[in-house]
Design an enzyme around this catalytic site. Sequence first.
Site, short mmCIF file in Angstrom:
data_model
loop_
_atom_site.label_atom_id
_atom_site.label_comp_id
_atom_site.label_asym_id
_atom_site.label_seq_id
_atom_site.Cartn_x
_atom_site.Cartn_y
_atom_site.Cartn_z
N HIS A 37 -32.85 23.09 22.46
CA HIS A 37 -33.18 24.39 21.89
C HIS A 37 -33.77 24.20 20.48
O HIS A 37 -33.13 23.62 19.62
CB HIS A 37 -31.86 25.16 21.83
CG HIS A 37 -31.98 26.61 21.55
ND1 HIS A 37 -32.57 27.48 22.43
CD2 HIS A 37 -31.57 27.34 20.49
CE1 HIS A 37 -32.50 28.70 21.93
NE2 HIS A 37 -31.91 28.65 20.75
N SER A 48 -35.82 31.89 19.96
CA SER A 48 -34.48 32.29 20.39
C SER A 48 -34.27 33.79 20.15
O SER A 48 -35.02 34.59 20.69
CB SER A 48 -33.45 31.43 19.67
OG SER A 48 -32.32 31.29 20.48
N LYS A 94 -36.79 36.83 21.40
CA LYS A 94 -36.49 38.12 22.03
C LYS A 94 -37.19 39.21 21.22
O LYS A 94 -37.78 40.16 21.77
CB LYS A 94 -34.98 38.39 22.03
CG LYS A 94 -34.09 37.29 22.66
CD LYS A 94 -32.62 37.65 22.60
CE LYS A 94 -31.64 36.48 22.50
NZ LYS A 94 -31.51 35.57 23.57
N TRP A 121 -28.84 27.11 28.49
CA TRP A 121 -28.31 28.42 28.05
C TRP A 121 -29.41 29.49 28.12
O TRP A 121 -29.14 30.66 28.37
CB TRP A 121 -27.78 28.25 26.63
CG TRP A 121 -26.99 29.39 26.06
CD1 TRP A 121 -27.26 30.07 24.90
CD2 TRP A 121 -25.79 29.98 26.57
NE1 TRP A 121 -26.31 31.04 24.67
CE2 TRP A 121 -25.39 31.01 25.68
CE3 TRP A 121 -25.00 29.76 27.71
CZ2 TRP A 121 -24.26 31.80 25.88
CZ3 TRP A 121 -23.86 30.55 27.91
CH2 TRP A 121 -23.51 31.55 27.00
C1 GCU Z 1 -27.08 32.11 20.75
C2 GCU Z 1 -27.31 33.25 21.72
C3 GCU Z 1 -28.73 33.26 22.28
C4 GCU Z 1 -29.73 33.18 21.16
C5 GCU Z 1 -29.42 31.99 20.26
C6 GCU Z 1 -30.32 31.88 19.02
O1 GCU Z 1 -27.08 30.90 21.44
O2 GCU Z 1 -26.35 33.15 22.73
O3 GCU Z 1 -28.96 34.43 23.03
O4 GCU Z 1 -31.03 33.10 21.70
O5 GCU Z 1 -28.08 32.10 19.78
O6 GCU Z 1 -30.85 32.87 18.56
O7 GCU Z 1 -30.43 30.77 18.50
#
Ligand code: GCU
Length: 386
Positions: free
Chosen positions: A367, A225, A229, A316
């Site tokens: 997720h 997540s 990134k 998402w």
């Molecule tokens: C939130 C956010 C995402 C991210 C995620 C995470 O949902 O909107 O962009 O990837 O948190 O890091 O779990």
Amino acid sequence: MKLFVILGVFLMAVDAYPSDNLLLPDPLKSAEGMVISSSEQWQAVRRAEILELFRTHVYGRTPVGRPTDLRFETKEITPTALSGSATLKLVNIRYSGAGGEGMIELSVFIPNAVPKPVPGFLLICNRSRENIDHTRENKSPFWPVEWIIERGYVAAAFLNADVDPDKDDGFQDGVHGIFDSKNVPRSPDAWGTIAAWAWGASRVMDYLETDEDVDATRMAAIGHSRGGKTALWCGAEDQRFSMAISNNSGCTGAAIARRKQGESIEAINRRFPHWFCANYKEYNDKEDELPVDQHELVALMAPRLVYVASATEDNWADPMGEFLACVHATPVYSLFGLTGLNTDEMPKPEHPLHDGHIGYHLRTGGHGLTEYDWNCYMDFADKHWK
Ligand code: GCU
């Protein structure tokens, strides 16, 4: 899948994805309009251009590389960890700047029964410390150390918050507070928190290069997540990582922004204003004006290995957008005579694509970073590293 459509006398190849009729920035055309047709041109011209665009408009510019006083303090070496199957090293990575001192607590498990040096995985942990518990009292699928060791890989991990706490505090704490100049106003391309975490992973790499049990030339940066990134940005900035693994990284990770599916640039900037540079906010609801898109972030890994994973219920993060970034990064791998993805058809769940230098899988479920995901990453590493 390509559909061939006869339009008058023209035969056109059209990508047959429902929403892939996108006009994406072309990784193979330079700012001056030159068509990039060789790996040399990519390395000499285009790679640097794209990296600069991501620095300027998205992640921000990191003001410091390896601090001159960077030092590694080995706190503990346990040669009989995990019932004797691994050696555990706990290392404090310390540094300082004008604004104070910082420290990353690194845990490294090295399999004992494997010839040294050993390749492996550096997890950028964005969850609580219990998820990377080196005592192994808490065992989390987020970091299945026992399993990684059994498969013959190094399992290293650090907490992103050691580098920079994940909060919008005007860049006072963490490495921003240590290294940013206090006397000049913050520039619109100053580094955000994702870039700070990536910088931290590079400092861990500085240590790994000194550890003779670790094969630092075959280390993957892996994150989930926001950590995913970070892993991709880290791999872009630091070419010592020979693989980057993006687990469900979504918006401003692997997912193509121009699809406008799942989380948008506006949504991510609103909820996490500290993650990216101030310039990125100029692209709220203006995805099409961004001079890059995320397939080019994946492409910055070429010719190294990169792996993107999605989950079926993780809308998402836009699974299709994550997959398409791999498809559209593939032409850059072709310049090197390598296969990126070997198909442009989204695979079914639990049908990983491991043959090319870009790995991809879609997992059933939501997720998360699971043992299934880890297994896929290790299968991919077996295929390409062994
Ligand atoms: C939130 C956010 C995402 C991210 C995620 C995470 O949902 O909107 O962009 O990837 O948190 O890091 O779990």
